[in-house]
Structures are given as structure tokens and as C-alpha cells.
Design a protein around this motif. Structure first.
Motif, PDB file in Angstrom:
ATOM      1  N   ARG B  93       7.442   4.838  11.426  1.00  0.00           N
ATOM      2  CA  ARG B  93       7.989   4.188  10.284  1.00  0.00           C
ATOM      3  C   ARG B  93       8.071   2.614  10.507  1.00  0.00           C
ATOM      4  NH1 ARG B  93      12.395   6.744   9.460  1.00  0.00           N
ATOM      5  NH2 ARG B  93      11.893   7.644   7.339  1.00  0.00           N
ATOM      6  N   ASP B  94       8.188   2.201  11.796  1.00  0.00           N
ATOM      7  CA  ASP B  94       8.076   0.745  11.978  1.00  0.00           C
ATOM      8  C   ASP B  94       6.648   0.197  12.093  1.00  0.00           C
ATOM      9  OD1 ASP B  94      10.803   0.481  12.541  1.00  0.00           O
ATOM     10  OD2 ASP B  94      10.636   0.450  14.799  1.00  0.00           O
ATOM     11  N   LEU B  95       5.701   1.097  12.613  1.00  0.00           N
ATOM     12  CA  LEU B  95       4.339   0.623  12.506  1.00  0.00           C
ATOM     13  C   LEU B  95       4.072   0.430  10.930  1.00  0.00           C
ATOM     14  CD1 LEU B  95       1.605   0.287  14.124  1.00  0.00           C
ATOM     15  CD2 LEU B  95       1.213   2.622  12.994  1.00  0.00           C
ATOM     16  N   VAL B  96       4.232   1.457  10.182  1.00  0.00           N
ATOM     17  CA  VAL B  96       3.750   1.578   8.883  1.00  0.00           C
ATOM     18  C   VAL B  96       4.431   0.251   7.961  1.00  0.00           C
ATOM     19  CG1 VAL B  96       3.554   2.725   6.690  1.00  0.00           C
ATOM     20  CG2 VAL B  96       3.248   3.956   8.749  1.00  0.00           C
ATOM     21  N   GLY B  97       5.688  -0.091   8.656  1.00  0.00           N
ATOM     22  CA  GLY B  97       6.549  -1.084   7.822  1.00  0.00           C
ATOM     23  C   GLY B  97       5.803  -2.173   8.084  1.00  0.00           C
ATOM     24  N   PHE B  98       5.089  -2.543   9.262  1.00  0.00           N
ATOM     25  CA  PHE B  98       4.585  -3.855   9.501  1.00  0.00           C
ATOM     26  C   PHE B  98       3.293  -4.074   8.633  1.00  0.00           C
ATOM     27  CE2 PHE B  98       6.118  -3.696  14.010  1.00  0.00           C
ATOM     28  CZ  PHE B  98       7.260  -5.017  13.734  1.00  0.00           C
ATOM     29  N   ALA B 110      13.890  -3.775  -0.766  1.00  0.00           N
ATOM     30  CA  ALA B 110      13.743  -2.552  -1.024  1.00  0.00           C
ATOM     31  C   ALA B 110      12.798  -1.978  -1.697  1.00  0.00           C
ATOM     32  CB  ALA B 110      15.078  -2.177  -2.116  1.00  0.00           C
ATOM     33  N   GLY B 111      11.837  -2.628  -2.312  1.00  0.00           N
ATOM     34  CA  GLY B 111      10.594  -2.407  -2.920  1.00  0.00           C
ATOM     35  C   GLY B 111       9.493  -2.163  -1.692  1.00  0.00           C
ATOM     36  N   ASP B 112       9.687  -3.066  -0.556  1.00  0.00           N
ATOM     37  CA  ASP B 112       8.770  -2.767   0.371  1.00  0.00           C
ATOM     38  C   ASP B 112       9.011  -1.445   1.213  1.00  0.00           C
ATOM     39  OD1 ASP B 112       7.245  -5.036   0.463  1.00  0.00           O
ATOM     40  OD2 ASP B 112       9.125  -6.319   1.138  1.00  0.00           O
ATOM     41  N   ARG B 113      10.526  -1.188   1.397  1.00  0.00           N
ATOM     42  CA  ARG B 113      10.875   0.054   2.335  1.00  0.00           C
ATOM     43  C   ARG B 113      10.348   1.327   1.209  1.00  0.00           C
ATOM     44  NH1 ARG B 113      15.419  -2.855   3.148  1.00  0.00           N
ATOM     45  NH2 ARG B 113      15.435  -3.964   5.196  1.00  0.00           N
ATOM     46  N   ALA B 114      10.651   1.154  -0.219  1.00  0.00           N
ATOM     47  CA  ALA B 114      10.085   2.122  -0.779  1.00  0.00           C
ATOM     48  C   ALA B 114       8.531   2.424  -0.637  1.00  0.00           C
ATOM     49  CB  ALA B 114      10.242   2.022  -2.227  1.00  0.00           C
ATOM     50  N   ALA B 118       6.963   5.961   0.790  1.00  0.00           N
ATOM     51  CA  ALA B 118       5.921   6.715  -0.147  1.00  0.00           C
ATOM     52  C   ALA B 118       4.755   6.811   0.487  1.00  0.00           C
ATOM     53  CB  ALA B 118       5.427   5.947  -1.330  1.00  0.00           C
ATOM     54  N   ALA B 119       4.345   5.894   1.436  1.00  0.00           N
ATOM     55  CA  ALA B 119       2.997   5.957   2.110  1.00  0.00           C
ATOM     56  C   ALA B 119       3.312   6.988   3.418  1.00  0.00           C
ATOM     57  CB  ALA B 119       2.689   4.812   2.976  1.00  0.00           C
ATOM     58  N   LEU B 120       4.393   7.285   3.862  1.00  0.00           N
ATOM     59  CA  LEU B 120       4.674   8.121   4.898  1.00  0.00           C
ATOM     60  C   LEU B 120       4.541   9.364   4.176  1.00  0.00           C
ATOM     61  CD1 LEU B 120       7.753   6.712   6.663  1.00  0.00           C
ATOM     62  CD2 LEU B 120       5.609   6.878   7.685  1.00  0.00           C
ATOM     63  N   ALA B 121       4.920   9.731   3.019  1.00  0.00           N
ATOM     64  CA  ALA B 121       4.807  11.009   2.515  1.00  0.00           C
ATOM     65  C   ALA B 121       3.331  11.293   2.069  1.00  0.00           C
ATOM     66  CB  ALA B 121       5.544  10.847   1.191  1.00  0.00           C
ATOM     67  N   VAL B 151      -0.525   0.511   3.182  1.00  0.00           N
ATOM     68  CA  VAL B 151       0.554   0.057   2.384  1.00  0.00           C
ATOM     69  C   VAL B 151       0.554  -1.380   2.232  1.00  0.00           C
ATOM     70  CG1 VAL B 151       2.561   1.555   3.119  1.00  0.00           C
ATOM     71  CG2 VAL B 151       2.050  -0.259   4.676  1.00  0.00           C
ATOM     72  N   GLN B 152      -0.470  -2.136   3.212  1.00  0.00           N
ATOM     73  CA  GLN B 152      -0.794  -3.516   3.246  1.00  0.00           C
ATOM     74  C   GLN B 152      -1.336  -3.710   1.614  1.00  0.00           C
ATOM     75  OE1 GLN B 152      -3.165  -4.501   6.611  1.00  0.00           O
ATOM     76  NE2 GLN B 152      -3.494  -6.568   5.720  1.00  0.00           N
ATOM     77  N   ASP B 153      -1.750  -2.619   0.922  1.00  0.00           N
ATOM     78  CA  ASP B 153      -1.796  -2.787  -0.492  1.00  0.00           C
ATOM     79  C   ASP B 153      -2.967  -3.897  -0.962  1.00  0.00           C
ATOM     80  OD1 ASP B 153      -0.970  -1.536  -2.484  1.00  0.00           O
ATOM     81  OD2 ASP B 153       1.105  -2.239  -2.625  1.00  0.00           O
ATOM     82  N   THR B 154      -3.839  -3.717  -0.085  1.00  0.00           N
ATOM     83  CA  THR B 154      -5.025  -4.654  -0.478  1.00  0.00           C
ATOM     84  C   THR B 154      -6.095  -3.880  -1.309  1.00  0.00           C
ATOM     85  OG1 THR B 154      -6.363  -3.775   1.571  1.00  0.00           O
ATOM     86  CG2 THR B 154      -4.845  -5.876   1.917  1.00  0.00           C
ATOM     87  N   ASP B 155      -6.800  -4.916  -2.152  1.00  0.00           N
ATOM     88  CA  ASP B 155      -7.971  -4.349  -2.690  1.00  0.00           C
ATOM     89  C   ASP B 155      -8.990  -3.644  -1.834  1.00  0.00           C
ATOM     90  OD1 ASP B 155      -6.772  -5.090  -5.003  1.00  0.00           O
ATOM     91  OD2 ASP B 155      -7.713  -7.222  -5.018  1.00  0.00           O
ATOM     92  N   PHE B 156      -9.385  -4.365  -0.853  1.00  0.00           N
ATOM     93  CA  PHE B 156     -10.338  -4.078   0.228  1.00  0.00           C
ATOM     94  C   PHE B 156      -9.810  -3.322   1.436  1.00  0.00           C
ATOM     95  CE2 PHE B 156     -12.085  -7.481  -2.420  1.00  0.00           C
ATOM     96  CZ  PHE B 156     -13.254  -7.043  -2.871  1.00  0.00           C
TER      97      PHE B 156
END
Lengths: 318, 250
Positions: B93-98, B110-114, B118-121, B151-156
Motif C-alpha cells: 500500500r505504501d509503495l503504490v501510494g508513492f 482523500a482522493g489520492d488514498r481512494a 482502487a488501484a490495489l483492487a 496510479v501515477q495517472d500519466t498519459d504515457f
């Protein structure tokens, strides 16, 4: 986790009380209530000594943690990788070349040479193959040894060998009010590193991941090195070199609290403080009324834990 | 769009890339293929500014590499490098959070955590979320790192040989997830693949490099031919068409 922290805090509190009461001059809790002399003893000697041990331990443990993240290697720490030795060289050179310099000047120059020393260490270890993680601490030991030898030669030439022992063997028997306060700066530097706890955690994932996340890798590394240099310079100037704290404490804490510094760094600082205070206390009590230097106690203890880390269960090199 | 203009790169005496020019349009899965030492990883790391450009230019949309803001680029482009620190005691969770770090710079909302949850799921990491990375298998760890890039949410999204150490099921499910990211979210996935058959099965376009030059570029059916394999890999492997896709018999 919360319960473990509470227990650790209680243990630390007990250590502090014991440290305030233990010493050659007799002092019991009852006398404190009745005479002013007891308070003076505490204010001028016992409290400074206790605080010095706590600050040194916390700062060294944090500095060790930072160095391990930058090196991506769990087996390095400033005092065994040339940083501490460079600080000693800096103080020696200052004492020879600028004998009248004030303590803050000595400290600044010691921190500068410590910074140069760690930059040299990282310049060398960058070239080592990542598949051989144990090479990094070994090179650090040799590198520190070379700087130590140069320092010893310089000290011999300047007829200052006896001073060298003061800086090399860290201990707290001379700590008095007015002579330890620089250590607050070391504590402050360690505290400041908590502000960049996330950045430091990301650093531990490597340069590529750091760059990918938009971290200014060089800037964070440099900030970390400055903290390491300040802590090394300040502790060596005030109490002398204390090895293994920066090595053993972050490793043990990481096993319990993981590698997210936002959670683990406070535990690391507390544990480092407790370890150095306990070592100093043991050194005061074991052959009472004489003393064993804290660095010696920790050296013996730390070497044993280090061996366990290397060969014990679940050891992970990088 | 990623635009690579006459990029050359040397490491020491070795010429790794020679005058590479490429336009990687938005959307879809683009595979980089080629023999070992062809310069695929170097090209990928140059696009992701992990190494400084020596010659040529790279633009990511309107951002010029070497002149643009690192943080802004980290919100536009993510790379999963080949070698990642496996012995970390960070939790999944910490890793994905980074991965959200470029967006929140240390103060997750809260949005970042959500998004992290979602990515974990989405990457089936829920049951592993509180495990430390070093206790995971290679495949699980790889999934965690991919989720972090996601989760970095990038186009590329750039991935350097993500299928290493993955078994058949894990490799197929990862490729299917990347395919889905491209199809459903319009992301652009650039991926270095060793196994040509994964490239032909999942990529829209295959860029083949050899000796630091682009030697073939196009849809799988056009690029993957027996003649190309002979020329690039120096091996005479027959290529059959199965369901419209070329398949290399090994």
C-alpha cells in the motif's frame, strides 16, 4: 505498533531516571527534595550527560538510516564508512592550523571534511557492482581505515596523538553544562530530515524510481549528505566517534516498523537515543566507580548484532 | 505524442543508439523489440529522462526533455524500470501510494488514498496490501510496481521488460491489463518485450531495433515476418498466422 511505542517510551523514561541518579557522587531521590546541591549536580552534570547521550544516539541512528537509503545498502553507516574518520581529520587539521579557533568553527570545518569524506565514499561505491552488496561496507571500512591512517600520521607529526583518542573513542564522562549544547544542532538536523521523510523513503527505491516520481534526486541526496555530515561533525567534536549505532538501530527498527520513514524514523531516533543512553549507563555502572566509554560498550554489542544480521535468519543484503 | 528526433547515445566507447527518430502517437500499445543490446532499454530510459540526452531531441506532447519541469513530466509520463529494489520493507500500500507523490508532494488527500485503494483492487493486490515487498513473490512484486506506475495517472506508461520472472498466467494477465488501460482509458503504453509472441498478441505497433537503429516499424502483421527475424535476430524461425496474428514458432 502503538503499544510497542508506548513500551519503548516507558523504557526510555526509566533509562533517563536511572541516568540522572547514577554516578560517582551519591545522589538519591530523597536528597533531591531537601537539598539544593542535588539539583546543581543534576543541572550541571547529570542532565547534560543524559541529554548528550540521547541526542547523540538519536542523531547517529537517523544519520545511519539516511546513509543506508542513499547507498541502497543496509550495511553502511557514517562512522564505519569514512565520514566519522573524515570529521576527525577535519578537527585535527583545524587544531593544528587554527589552534585558536572557537568550537563552532571547529565543528563547521569538521562537518565540511565529513561531507567531503562521504562524497568520496559515494564516488567510489557508485562504481561497485550492485550484485555484490557486501562490497560496499567492506570498501567503506578500507576507505575509513585509509583516512584514519592518514589522520594518525598527521597527528603523530603534530604531536597530537593523545587528542586523537578523545575524538576516536566516544564517551560522555566529560559532558557538562556549556560543553554539549552543539549536540542540539545535530538533533535538529535529524529532526529536519523528518520533513523530507517521504522523499527519503522514495530514495530507498533507487535513482530510477526517484526520477520517475519527479523527485530532484541530486538535491535530496545532497540534503541527506549534509545531515549526515552535520551529525558526524557535531558528535565527533563533542563526544567522539561512536560506531555501530547508525548501523544496528535502523536495521533492527526496519525489521519491526518497515521502511516507510514517515512511520519508522521516529522509532529509529528513539531507539538510537535509548541504545546510547543504555550503553553510557552500563559503562558507568559495570566497574563503578570507574567508567567504560560508551563507544566501547556499543562496539562490543554492535559487533555481535552486526554478525547476527549478516548470518542470522532473514538477512537481506541490499 | 512522444516525438524522438535523431537521438544518438554512447556509453563509454560503445555506440548504443544511432540517429533514432520515432513518432509514438497517443493511444494504444507500442512494443519495442529486438535482440539483446539493441538499445531498447536505453531508448526507454532516455524518453523517461532517467539518463541525460547526449544528442537529438525528445518531446513529450509539448514538453521538451531537459528543459521541462521534472514534476510536471512525472504527471505525464511514468516508467517502470527493469531493476527495482526488491528487498524493501515498504508495504504494498505504501509503495503504490508513492505513485501519487507527483500529484500530492507528500500530502496525500482523500482522493489520492481512494485512487490507491482502487488501484490495489484493480491489480488484485487487496489481500497483499499490508505485506512488505520483500515477502512477495517476483510476480506479486512486479504487479505492485505496475500498480504504482498506474496510479501515477500519466498519459504515457513506459515499461521495461515487465514480463521478466513472470509465469504464463501472470504475464498474460499483466498484458491484458495494459491492453485494457490503452483501450478503456486511452493511455499510451510503451513496452519493451523480449518475447515477440507477446508483442504480436497484445501490441498495436511493433518497433524493432537492432544495433541502435530502427530496422522495422509497423503493425504486427507487417513487421513480424520470417525475413525480419532472419535479418534482425539471425535465426530462421518460421512465422505462422493464427487468427490474423503472426506467431513465431520457437
Amino acid at each position: 505498533m502503538a503499544r510497542a511505542t508506548l513500551i519503548a517510551l516507558l523504557a526510555l523514561l526509566a533509562l533517563v531516571c536511572a541516568s540522572l541518579l547514577a554516578g560517582v557522587a551519591g545522589l538519591d531521590a530523597r536528597a533531591l527534595l531537601t537539598s539544593g546541591e542535588g539539583w546543581e549536580l543534576i543541572r550541571d552534570s547529570r542532565l547534560p550527560r543524559t541529554l548528550a547521550a540521547l541526542l547523540t544516539g538519536a542523531a547517529l541512528a537517523v544519520a545511519g538510516q539516511i546513509m543506508q537509503l542513499i547507498a541502497q545498502n543496509r550495511f553502511v553507516e557514517p562512522m564505519t564508512a569514512g565520514t566519522g574518520q573524515s570529521a576527525v581529520l577535519g578537527i585535527l587539521l583545524t587544531s593544528v592550523l587554527l589552534p585558536g579557533a572557537a568550537l563552532p568553527v571547529k565543528m563547521a570545518l569538521a562537518a565540511l571534511t565529513a561531507l567531503a569524506g562521504s562524497l568520496g565514499f559515494f564516488a567510489i561505491t557508485r562504481r561497485l557492482p550492485p550484485t555484490q552488496p557486501l562490497l560496499v561496507p567492506l570498501v567503506g571500512l578500507v576507505y575509513g581505515g585509509v583516512i584514519g591512517a592518514a589522520t594518525a600520521y598527521a597527528a603523530f607529526q603534530a604531536d597530537m596523538l593523545q587528542y586523537l583518542e578523545i575524538w576516536l573513542g566516544g564517551e560522555f564522562s566529560g559532558t557538562m553544562r556549556g560543553r554539549y549544547e552543539l549536540l542540539w544542532l545535530a538533533g535538529l538536523a535529524a529532526l529536519a530530515s523528518y520533513l523530507v521523510a517521504d522523499q527519503l523513503s522514495i530514495l530507498g527505491l533507487g535513482e530510477a524510481v526517484s526520477l520517475n516520481l519527479g523527485l530532484n534526486y541530486r538535491q535530496v541526496v545532497l540534503a541527506g549528505l549534509v545531515v549526515i555530515a552535520l551529525v558526524s561533525g557535531l558528535t565527533v567534536v563533542t563526544v567522539g566517534m561512536i560506531p555501530f549505532v547508525g548501523l544496528v538501530v535502523p536495521n533492527l527498527v526496519s525489521r519491526v516498523a518497515g521502511d516507510n520513514l514517515r512511520r519508522s524514523l521516529p522509532v529509529t531516533a528513539l531507539a538510537g537515543a535509548a541504545l546510547v543512553l543504555a550503553a553510557d549507563l552500563a559503562g558507568r555502572l559495570l566497574i563503578h566507580p570507574f567508567e567504560i566509554p560508551a563507544a566501547t560498550v556499543i562496539g562490543i554489542l554492535g559487533a555481535a548484532v552486526f554478525l547476527w544480521m549478516l548470518y542470522g535468519r532473514g538477512s537481506h543484503a541490499a | 505524442m512522444i516525438e524522438i528526433q535523431s537521438v544518438s547515445h554512447r556509453i563509454g566507447q560503445a555506440q548504443i543508439l544511432t540517429d533514432v527518430s520515432l513518432r509514438l502517437e497517443r493511444g494504444g500499445v507500442i512494443a519495442l523489440a529486438g535482440p539483446n543490446g539493441a538499445g531498447k532499454s536505453t531508448l526507454l530510459s532516455l524518453i523517461a529522462r532517467l539518463q541525460p540526452l547526449q544528442q537529438g531531441q525528445i518531446r513529450v506532447d509539448d514538453m521538451q526533455l531537459g528543459q521541462c519541469d521534472d514534476r510536471a513530466l512525472a504527471r505525464k509520463l511514468a516508467i517502470l524500470p527493469q531493476q527495482v529494489n526488491a528487498s524493501s520493507r515498504l508495504t504494498v500500500r505504501d509503495l503504490v501510494g508513492f505513485g501519487r507523490y507527483p500529484h500530492h508532494r507528500g500530502r496525500p488527500t482523500a482522493g489520492d488514498r481512494a485512487r490507491v485503494e482502487a488501484a490495489l483492487a484493480q491489480f488484485d493486490l487487496g489481500p497483499l496490501a499490508d505485506r512488505q515487498l520483500e515477502t512477495l513473490s517476483g510476480g506479486q512484486r512486479q504487479r505492485a510496481f505496475v500498480a504504482m506506475s498506474y496510479v501515477q495517472d500519466t498519459d504515457f506508461l513506459l515499461l521495461d521488460e515487465p514480463l521478466n520472472n513472470l509465469d504464463l498466467a501472470a504475464a498474460r494477465s499483466l498484458m491484458a491489463q495494459l491492453r485494457q488501460l490503452a483501450d478503456d482509458q486511452g493511455r499510451t503504453v510503451v513496452i519493451v518485450l523480449h518475447d515477440i509472441n507477446y508483442a504480436t498478441a497484445y501490441a498495436d505497433r511493433i518497433v524493432v531495433l537492432k544495433g541502435g537503429r530502427v530496422v522495422a516499424d509497423g503493425a504486427p502483421a507487417e513487421t513480424v515476418t520470417a525475413a525480419m527475424l532472419e535479418q534482425v535476430f539471425g535465426t530462421a524461425a518460421p512465422v505462422h498466422s493464427v487468427g490474423g496474428r503472426p506467431v513465431v514458432l520457437v
